[in-house]
Scaffold this motif. Structure first.
Motif, PDB file in Angstrom:
ATOM      1  N   GLU A 163     -37.666 -26.060  21.469  1.00 43.20           N
ATOM      2  CA  GLU A 163     -38.444 -25.518  22.588  1.00 43.20           C
ATOM      3  C   GLU A 163     -39.787 -26.238  22.698  1.00 43.20           C
ATOM      4  OE1 GLU A 163     -38.800 -21.239  22.313  1.00 43.20           O
ATOM      5  OE2 GLU A 163     -36.641 -21.049  21.921  1.00 43.20           O
ATOM      6  N   THR A 164     -40.441 -26.426  21.576  1.00 41.73           N
ATOM      7  CA  THR A 164     -41.729 -27.120  21.549  1.00 41.73           C
ATOM      8  C   THR A 164     -41.575 -28.566  22.003  1.00 41.73           C
ATOM      9  OG1 THR A 164     -42.497 -25.699  19.761  1.00 41.73           O
ATOM     10  CG2 THR A 164     -43.665 -27.780  20.054  1.00 41.73           C
ATOM     11  N   LEU A 165     -40.520 -29.215  21.546  1.00 41.02           N
ATOM     12  CA  LEU A 165     -40.263 -30.607  21.921  1.00 41.02           C
ATOM     13  C   LEU A 165     -40.066 -30.739  23.434  1.00 41.02           C
ATOM     14  CD1 LEU A 165     -39.760 -33.549  21.106  1.00 41.02           C
ATOM     15  CD2 LEU A 165     -37.376 -32.914  20.623  1.00 41.02           C
ATOM     16  N   GLN A 166     -39.350 -29.818  24.027  1.00 41.34           N
ATOM     17  CA  GLN A 166     -39.150 -29.853  25.478  1.00 41.34           C
ATOM     18  C   GLN A 166     -40.486 -29.733  26.214  1.00 41.34           C
ATOM     19  OE1 GLN A 166     -35.299 -27.859  26.968  1.00 41.34           O
ATOM     20  NE2 GLN A 166     -35.806 -26.787  25.057  1.00 41.34           N
ATOM     21  N   ARG A 220     -44.690 -40.108  17.342  1.00 48.36           N
ATOM     22  CA  ARG A 220     -45.677 -39.400  18.174  1.00 48.36           C
ATOM     23  C   ARG A 220     -45.207 -37.984  18.500  1.00 48.36           C
ATOM     24  NH1 ARG A 220     -46.321 -44.099  22.031  1.00 48.36           N
ATOM     25  NH2 ARG A 220     -48.183 -45.117  21.262  1.00 48.36           N
ATOM     26  N   LEU A 221     -43.895 -37.858  18.671  1.00 46.65           N
ATOM     27  CA  LEU A 221     -43.308 -36.554  18.994  1.00 46.65           C
ATOM     28  C   LEU A 221     -43.019 -35.724  17.745  1.00 46.65           C
ATOM     29  CD1 LEU A 221     -40.800 -37.642  21.782  1.00 46.65           C
ATOM     30  CD2 LEU A 221     -42.984 -36.454  22.082  1.00 46.65           C
ATOM     31  N   GLY A 222     -43.172 -36.319  16.566  1.00 49.20           N
ATOM     32  CA  GLY A 222     -42.889 -35.602  15.319  1.00 49.20           C
ATOM     33  C   GLY A 222     -41.406 -35.451  15.045  1.00 49.20           C
ATOM     34  N   LEU A 223     -40.598 -36.376  15.557  1.00 47.46           N
ATOM     35  CA  LEU A 223     -39.142 -36.244  15.407  1.00 47.46           C
ATOM     36  C   LEU A 223     -38.695 -36.246  13.953  1.00 47.46           C
ATOM     37  CD1 LEU A 223     -37.824 -38.444  18.349  1.00 47.46           C
ATOM     38  CD2 LEU A 223     -38.437 -36.014  18.314  1.00 47.46           C
TER      39      LEU A 223
END
Length: 185
Positions: A44-47, A125-128
């Motif tokens: 959800e946060t990633l979206q 950058r996205l913390g993947l």
């Protein structure tokens, strides 16, 4: 005892019926009845970060699943994502300079999709590395794994949206470091 179990079951069905009414059968498996796993919360946060809400959250789940974790993984989505990234970059570079020599275009494409540099940086950058599901024996922060997850997200967006344009827009937002901005689709 039998009547009591039936009554409890009937109350349960009636309590959730408004939430499931009209939902396709495959969506029923993914409904959230108030309990959210850390993985679901991260998705959800990633979206929100990338400015894209998936119609099919299963695509994002798959994009964030490495082959070491499951046979249902992100490999095919990463291939699609790499193609979308290269196509989007080619269109952008040639749109700015149609006379760009092929050698220079290839160099720019190599730089933008490099596992060791650009691609892994975009994913980080996205913390993947903190989100992607891997086996206990797999290091989720290796550049190749982070890059694969990033490419898979781009591929998943293209499939979810039914076009590569939306996925290309998301790529450029993340690549430029402007993620978190709202995009109009």
């Amino acid at each position: 005892m039998g009547l009591r179990c039936f009554t409890v079951f009937a109350i349960f069905v009636l309590a959730i019926f408004p939430q499931v009414q009209g939902q396709p059968a495959n969506r029923l498996l993914h409904l959230n009845f108030g309990h959210s796993s850390p993985f679901s919360t991260a998705l959800e946060t990633l979206q929100k970060q990338i400015g894209y809400t998936f119609k099919s959250i299963g695509l994002l789940r798959r994009a964030m699943t490495h082959a070491s974790f499951s046979e249902e993984n992100n490999r095919a989505l990463a291939i699609v994502g790499a193609s979308v990234i290269e196509t989007s970059a080619s269109l952008r570079y040639l749109g700015k300079d149609i006379d760009l020599p092929a050698k220079d275009l290839n160099l720019r494409l190599s730089e933008i999709s490099s596992v060791e540099t650009s691609c892994a940086v975009d994913g980080s950058r996205l913390g993947l590395q903190k989100i992607v599901r891997v086996s206990a024996k797999t290091n989720s922060s290796t550049p190749a794994l982070v890059c694969g997850a990033f490419r898979a997200i781009i591929g998943a967006i293209a499939i979810d949206a039914g076009n590569s344009d939306d996925a290309g827009k998301i790529f450029w937002v993340v690549h430029s470091g402007r993620f978190g901005e709202a995009l109009a689709f």
